[in-house]
Scaffold this motif. Structure first.
Motif, PDB file in Angstrom:
ATOM      1  N   ARG A 147       1.159  -1.673  -0.145  1.00 28.60           N
ATOM      2  CA  ARG A 147      -0.350   0.474   0.141  1.00 28.60           C
ATOM      3  C   ARG A 147       1.078   1.690   0.041  1.00 28.60           C
ATOM      4  O   ARG A 147       0.462   2.315  -0.184  1.00 28.60           O
ATOM      5  CB  ARG A 147      -1.219  -0.093   1.125  1.00 28.60           C
ATOM      6  CG  ARG A 147      -1.777  -1.899   1.466  1.00 28.60           C
ATOM      7  CD  ARG A 147      -2.486  -0.773   2.393  1.00 28.60           C
ATOM      8  NE  ARG A 147      -3.547   0.033   2.376  1.00 28.60           N
ATOM      9  CZ  ARG A 147      -4.255   0.766   3.879  1.00 28.60           C
ATOM     10  NH1 ARG A 147      -3.439  -0.162   4.930  1.00 28.60           N
ATOM     11  NH2 ARG A 147      -4.793   1.741   3.431  1.00 28.60           N
ATOM     12  N   TYR A 148       1.930   1.301   0.418  1.00 27.38           N
ATOM     13  CA  TYR A 148       2.814   2.525   0.592  1.00 27.38           C
ATOM     14  C   TYR A 148       4.024   2.709  -0.260  1.00 27.38           C
ATOM     15  O   TYR A 148       4.796   0.813   0.001  1.00 27.38           O
ATOM     16  CB  TYR A 148       3.264   3.452   2.151  1.00 27.38           C
ATOM     17  CG  TYR A 148       2.048   3.061   2.974  1.00 27.38           C
ATOM     18  CD1 TYR A 148       1.060   3.963   2.629  1.00 27.38           C
ATOM     19  CD2 TYR A 148       1.086   2.006   3.342  1.00 27.38           C
ATOM     20  CE1 TYR A 148       0.028   4.555   3.713  1.00 27.38           C
ATOM     21  CE2 TYR A 148       0.125   1.905   4.368  1.00 27.38           C
ATOM     22  CZ  TYR A 148      -0.743   3.203   3.693  1.00 27.38           C
ATOM     23  OH  TYR A 148      -1.644   3.322   4.685  1.00 27.38           O
ATOM     24  N   LEU A 149       4.807   2.848  -0.723  1.00 27.10           N
ATOM     25  CA  LEU A 149       5.892   3.571  -0.982  1.00 27.10           C
ATOM     26  C   LEU A 149       7.298   4.342  -0.776  1.00 27.10           C
ATOM     27  O   LEU A 149       6.436   5.163  -0.529  1.00 27.10           O
ATOM     28  CB  LEU A 149       6.206   3.340  -3.333  1.00 27.10           C
ATOM     29  CG  LEU A 149       6.960   2.865  -3.823  1.00 27.10           C
ATOM     30  CD1 LEU A 149       7.034   1.777  -4.114  1.00 27.10           C
ATOM     31  CD2 LEU A 149       6.768   3.402  -5.324  1.00 27.10           C
ATOM     32  N   ILE A 150       7.500   4.074  -0.272  1.00 24.67           N
ATOM     33  CA  ILE A 150       9.716   5.264   0.027  1.00 24.67           C
ATOM     34  C   ILE A 150      10.364   4.948  -0.451  1.00 24.67           C
ATOM     35  O   ILE A 150      10.556   4.466  -1.266  1.00 24.67           O
ATOM     36  CB  ILE A 150       9.216   4.769   1.889  1.00 24.67           C
ATOM     37  CG1 ILE A 150       9.982   3.787   1.897  1.00 24.67           C
ATOM     38  CG2 ILE A 150       7.966   4.685   2.635  1.00 24.67           C
ATOM     39  CD1 ILE A 150      10.480   3.657   3.402  1.00 24.67           C
ATOM     40  N   GLY A 151      11.122   6.417  -0.508  1.00 20.39           N
ATOM     41  CA  GLY A 151      12.339   6.428  -1.143  1.00 20.39           C
ATOM     42  C   GLY A 151      12.978   7.786  -0.327  1.00 20.39           C
ATOM     43  O   GLY A 151      11.774   8.868  -0.538  1.00 20.39           O
ATOM     44  N   CYS A 152      13.937   7.974  -1.271  1.00 18.50           N
ATOM     45  CA  CYS A 152      14.802   9.263  -1.167  1.00 18.50           C
ATOM     46  C   CYS A 152      14.490   9.361  -2.841  1.00 18.50           C
ATOM     47  O   CYS A 152      15.257   9.416  -3.549  1.00 18.50           O
ATOM     48  CB  CYS A 152      16.045   9.650  -0.740  1.00 18.50           C
ATOM     49  SG  CYS A 152      15.993   8.530   0.753  1.00 18.50           S
ATOM     50  N   ALA A 153      14.535  10.927  -3.086  1.00 19.30           N
ATOM     51  CA  ALA A 153      14.413  11.560  -3.764  1.00 19.30           C
ATOM     52  C   ALA A 153      16.161  12.640  -4.138  1.00 19.30           C
ATOM     53  O   ALA A 153      16.210  13.577  -3.088  1.00 19.30           O
ATOM     54  CB  ALA A 153      14.317  12.766  -4.219  1.00 19.30           C
ATOM     55  N   SER A 154      17.146  12.549  -4.862  1.00 22.35           N
ATOM     56  CA  SER A 154      18.281  12.862  -4.190  1.00 22.35           C
ATOM     57  C   SER A 154      18.970  13.928  -5.336  1.00 22.35           C
ATOM     58  O   SER A 154      18.277  14.097  -6.513  1.00 22.35           O
ATOM     59  CB  SER A 154      19.604  12.044  -4.791  1.00 22.35           C
ATOM     60  OG  SER A 154      19.171  10.686  -3.783  1.00 22.35           O
ATOM     61  N   ILE A 155      19.057  14.872  -5.095  1.00 23.90           N
ATOM     62  CA  ILE A 155      19.538  15.985  -5.598  1.00 23.90           C
ATOM     63  C   ILE A 155      21.126  16.559  -5.299  1.00 23.90           C
ATOM     64  O   ILE A 155      21.616  16.742  -4.396  1.00 23.90           O
ATOM     65  CB  ILE A 155      18.450  17.581  -5.461  1.00 23.90           C
ATOM     66  CG1 ILE A 155      17.320  17.636  -5.393  1.00 23.90           C
ATOM     67  CG2 ILE A 155      18.879  18.918  -6.122  1.00 23.90           C
ATOM     68  CD1 ILE A 155      15.949  18.031  -4.086  1.00 23.90           C
ATOM     69  N   GLY A 156      21.390  16.650  -6.624  1.00 27.84           N
ATOM     70  CA  GLY A 156      22.587  16.983  -6.266  1.00 27.84           C
ATOM     71  C   GLY A 156      23.262  19.020  -5.799  1.00 27.84           C
ATOM     72  O   GLY A 156      22.725  18.967  -5.751  1.00 27.84           O
ATOM     73  N   MET A 157      24.492  18.099  -5.068  1.00 31.96           N
ATOM     74  CA  MET A 157      24.620  19.488  -4.592  1.00 31.96           C
ATOM     75  C   MET A 157      26.369  20.448  -4.958  1.00 31.96           C
ATOM     76  O   MET A 157      27.174  20.889  -4.181  1.00 31.96           O
ATOM     77  CB  MET A 157      24.853  19.302  -3.310  1.00 31.96           C
ATOM     78  CG  MET A 157      23.631  18.375  -2.745  1.00 31.96           C
ATOM     79  SD  MET A 157      23.569  18.916  -0.250  1.00 31.96           S
ATOM     80  CE  MET A 157      24.798  19.436  -0.179  1.00 31.96           C
TER      81      MET A 157
END
Length: 251
Positions: free
Chosen positions: A147-157
């Motif tokens: 029922r749920y999807l988790i994760g991280c969205a990465s943004i370059g620094m």
């Protein structure tokens, strides 16, 4: 209905692409080599590779590896790593927990799948490959009853984090999760000191998550190895917009 093993072995074919779960160690290594090429060679991540050119970590043996293959060229051109709640329980944690305290999501764990290490070969970033990955991922969620999807969205620094900070502030009002779904960064990016007020462009992958209905669950964390600002995301499957549902389930 297909049994689990039958579905795992099923490959969907679209023109000269196939999409499905990796079935052999060789296919998994192909995905890991693509990850290394994108994250280390292209983006400069510090990957401590035991095997040269292979991005592999503690979680990989416990994950499913979703791959898109260019059948004409004979190579993997896109991949996603999937950690089921059963596997996370066996391992003892989700990968995301290295960066965030997920205490407030504790009650969701039995139906929560983690995705990560998403990458596409630079010659194939035209939208087709990510659409195939997302379509198969949606099918995986539906068949498993997750029922749920988790994760991280990465943004370059590479710019010192200014774009990531501007982007987080830009998205905050429209996409922040309700309080009961907030998580807390272990190494929080001090975005308040980095904001410049300039308009930030939303990375395509993050844009896709947000359009599908994902929430941003808290402040960004800094990942020093990948030198990225990571936004924690939660996508309840019931929030997927009808347009995305039609797109993902049409095959």
């Amino acid at each position: 209905m297909l049994h689990t093993q039958e579905w795992r072995a099923q490959r969907n074919y679209h023109q000269h692409y196939s999409v499905g779960l990796a079935l052999t160690e060789r296919e998994i290594e192909e995905a890991q080599r693509l990850r290394y090429r994108v994250f280390a060679d292209e983006l400069g991540a510090r990957i401590h590779a035991r095997t040269p050119g292979v991005d592999a970590d503690f979680y990989d043996p416990h994950c499913e590896h979703l791959i898109v293959r260019d059948e004409q060229m004979g190579k993997v051109v896109g991949t996603y790593r999937i950690l089921t709640p059963q596997a996370a329980h066996k391992v003892g944690s989700y990968y995301t927990e290295n960066e965030f305290d997920l205490t407030r999501l504790q009650h969701l764990r039995s139906g929560m799948v983690e995705v990560g290490r998403s990458c596409i070969h630079p010659d194939y970033r035209n939208g087709a490959v990510i659409a195939l990955l997302w379509g198969k991922l949606a099918e995986f969620m539906e068949r498993g009853g997750y029922r749920y999807l988790i994760g991280c969205a990465s943004i370059g620094m590479a710019d010192g984090g200014h774009n990531a900070a501007n982007l987080f502030v830009q998205l905050l009002d429209a996409h922040i999760a309700p309080l009961e779904y907030r998580v807390f960064a272990r190494d929080r990016l001090p975005f308040e000191r980095l904001v410049t007020g300039h308009a930030a462009e939303v990375p395509p992958l993050l844009k896709g998550y947000l359009r599908a209905g994902a929430w941003i669950c808290g402040d960004p964390a800094w990942d020093p190895d990948f030198n990225t600002a990571d936004l924690p995301l939660l996508l309840p499957m019931e929030r997927i917009s009808p347009r995305y549902a039609r797109h993902f389930m049409r095959n």
